[in-house]
Enzyme design. Structure first.
Site, PDB file in Angstrom:
ATOM      1  N   HIS A 234     -23.212  13.478 -42.130  1.00  0.00           N
ATOM      2  CA  HIS A 234     -22.140  14.458 -42.015  1.00  0.00           C
ATOM      3  C   HIS A 234     -22.201  15.531 -43.100  1.00  0.00           C
ATOM      4  O   HIS A 234     -21.522  16.542 -43.006  1.00  0.00           O
ATOM      5  CB  HIS A 234     -20.765  13.771 -41.998  1.00  0.00           C
ATOM      6  N   ASP A 267     -24.768   7.308 -40.170  1.00  0.00           N
ATOM      7  CA  ASP A 267     -24.336   8.353 -41.109  1.00  0.00           C
ATOM      8  C   ASP A 267     -25.324   8.489 -42.254  1.00  0.00           C
ATOM      9  O   ASP A 267     -24.958   8.621 -43.425  1.00  0.00           O
ATOM     10  CB  ASP A 267     -22.927   8.084 -41.652  1.00  0.00           C
ATOM     11  N   SER A 349     -19.817  12.535 -50.868  1.00  0.00           N
ATOM     12  CA  SER A 349     -20.573  11.992 -49.736  1.00  0.00           C
ATOM     13  C   SER A 349     -22.070  12.216 -49.909  1.00  0.00           C
ATOM     14  O   SER A 349     -22.514  13.313 -50.221  1.00  0.00           O
ATOM     15  CB  SER A 349     -20.109  12.647 -48.435  1.00  0.00           C
TER      16      SER A 349
END
Length: 504
Positions: A234, A267, A349
């Protein structure tokens, strides 16, 4: 996303309490998040020092009788020689006699500010006074001289200090300096500072910008000396097809990058620097299977665009089922995550979660947040989740080798209902297909639509996302034991996991 292992993905955001609903988005840095330009950015207000106040009352007249002990004025001048035959003249009795200027007029508001007693009066106090005792010569002048002398001495001392410092001559210094020995400034390898100093040069801040101008900031870390960077899907999804990717190291050097491969379900993504430097140092990879609850953790990333941020915590839990999305309505990802209370925020992230020894044990990917959907930038509340590095490494190797992910599957579609007490095999698959794939692993093991899977090997299964997360910690071809309920009875089945390539 394929119908195998999952279904009703749109409901994943409304998962059971064991599945944190908030994804770790990759936001852009905000100007208002930058520290204010003050000397101490952690303070929210400037502290004011109280001003010294002088006495506002005139000194009481000295008694006319000779005191039995020296009065203050006498004590003040006692250190100086006096002439016993010298008789000082009597002091003036009024401002006019003293040659003082008349006091200024006191405005009306001055009385209000100071009360009914009126404001301060300049010159000697008014009214009739008894004759004062003779003043010692130079008493008042001495105080002023001391102040002036102190100021002059301070100025001279400051000038001399500057002159000495400018010439690296501390022979006249009255202060003690800390040792400049470089050995004293080094940090032990086992400390947080030591781990951070070694890891930071291998961590990058990723800027992803899509063709439509949309994008955000995330983190990644050096995976090998060829220039591969490991991060979250992402983080780079907006620039994967037609966009621009850059990776900036802690020394400020920026490199263009391109997507090698990405796995939406895991992910995980791998990007590569277009012109990698020769001095790349990959971060050492740990063994996430050996992590224990309570182990110390160190997270490095760019929360809210603040690059090279280091936070610490512990492993709060293992095998935590998490379903998260990319924030753009894309397919959800599922993981059996490492939970940590190290501060993780949007922008962390893709960054490494390190052990106390500096080895990567996970990739920071998601957070639990109290923010609503309209507050996508909500911060850490101490619940962060990382993809175990053992799983991420397997995915990264596959992406580097083929450019596409490979998922282990059982060949059955399960619901995302969190109130079922397990993973329920749906009645129908996505698009009206069979929920149990013909001749697939589940069908060969005798599983049917409506069966409720309650255990995966020794792990309790309480929902569909939990089952998918556990399956994806394995590889195609692994043999596992599923415990399920049918018509109120419990049974087990041996299943050999199949495979699915790609995210389509």
């Amino acid at each position: 996303m394929s119908t195998e292992n999952e279904g009703n993905e749109g409901n994943a955001a409304e998962a059971a309490p064991s599945v944190p609903p908030v994804p770790a988005d990759a936001p852009q840095a905000h100007p208002e998040d930058a520290p204010p330009a003050v000397s101490r950015p952690d303070e929210t207000a400037t502290r004011q020092q109280p001003a010294a106040q002088a006495p506002d009352q005139p000194p009481a007249p000295a008694p006319t009788a000779a005191p039995s002990s020296p009065d203050p004025a006498t004590a003040q001048t006692a250190a100086y020689p006096t002439n016993p035959q010298y008789a000082p003249p009597p002091p003036p009795q009024s401002a006019a006699d003293a040659g003082w200027p008349p006091p200024p007029a006191v405005p009306a508001y001055a009385q209000a500010a100071h009360g009914s007693g009126g404001g301060p009066v300049w010159g000697p106090p008014g009214g009739t006074h008894a004759p004062e005792a003779p003043r010692k010569r130079g008493a008042g002048g001495l105080v002023a001289a001391v102040v002036v002398a102190a100021l002059v001495a301070g100025g001279i001392g400051g000038a001399l200090g500057y002159w000495a410092a400018d010439r690296n001559d501390d022979s006249g210094s009255t202060t003690v300096s800390a040792s400049a020995n470089q050995q004293d400034l080094k940090r032990d390898p086992g400390t947080v500072a030591g781990v951070a100093a070694k890891a930071l040069p291998s961590v990058v801040t990723i800027e992803a910008q899509g063709g439509d101008g949309e994008g955000g900031t995330g983190t990644g870390f050096v995976y090998d000396k060829e220039g591969h960077i490991l991060t979250n899907n992402h983080v780079v999804a907006s620039a994967a097809d037609s966009g621009q990717l850059t990776a900036t190291f802690s020394n400020g050097k920026k490199y263009d990058a391109e997507v090698v491969g990405r796995a939406q379900g895991y992910d995980v993504a791998v990007i590569k620097l277009k012109n990698p430097p020769q001095s790349l140092t990959p971060l050492p990879l740990g063994n996430s299977d050996k992590v224990a609850v309570g182990d110390s953790t160190i997270a490095i990333g760019a929360p809210f665009g603040l690059s090279n941020t280091v936070t610490t915590g512990i492993i709060s839990a293992k095998n935590r089922p998490v379903a998260s999305g990319d924030g753009n309505g894309g397919s959800n990802s599922y993981m059996s995550a490492l939970q940590t209370d190290a501060s993780i925020n949007p922008g962390n992230s893709g960054g490494p979660l390190l052990s106390a020894g500096g080895a990567v044990i996970g990739i920071n990917s998601a957070i639990q947040s109290t923010g609503s959907s309209g507050q996508s930038q909500a911060g850490s509340i101490g619940l962060g989740f990382a993809i175990p590095i053992n799983q991420a490494t397997t995915v990264a190797q596959q992406l580097i080798k083929t450019g596409q992910p490979v998922y282990p599957v059982i060949g059955a579609t399960v619901t995302m209902d969190e109130q079922s007490g397990g993973a329920v095999i749906a009645d129908r698959g996505t698009g009206g297909t069979d929920a149990v794939t013909k001749d697939g692993p589940a069908a060969k093991a005798g599983l049917r639509a409506g069966d409720v899977i309650t255990k995966f090997n020794d792990t309790v299964i309480d929902s569909g996302p939990t089952l998918i997360g556990e399956i994806w910690t394995h590889k195609p071809g692994d043999r596992v034991t599923l415990t399920y309920e049918r018509d109120g009875k419990t049974a087990t089945a041996e299943v050999t996991l199949g495979e699915r390539k790609g995210d389509s």
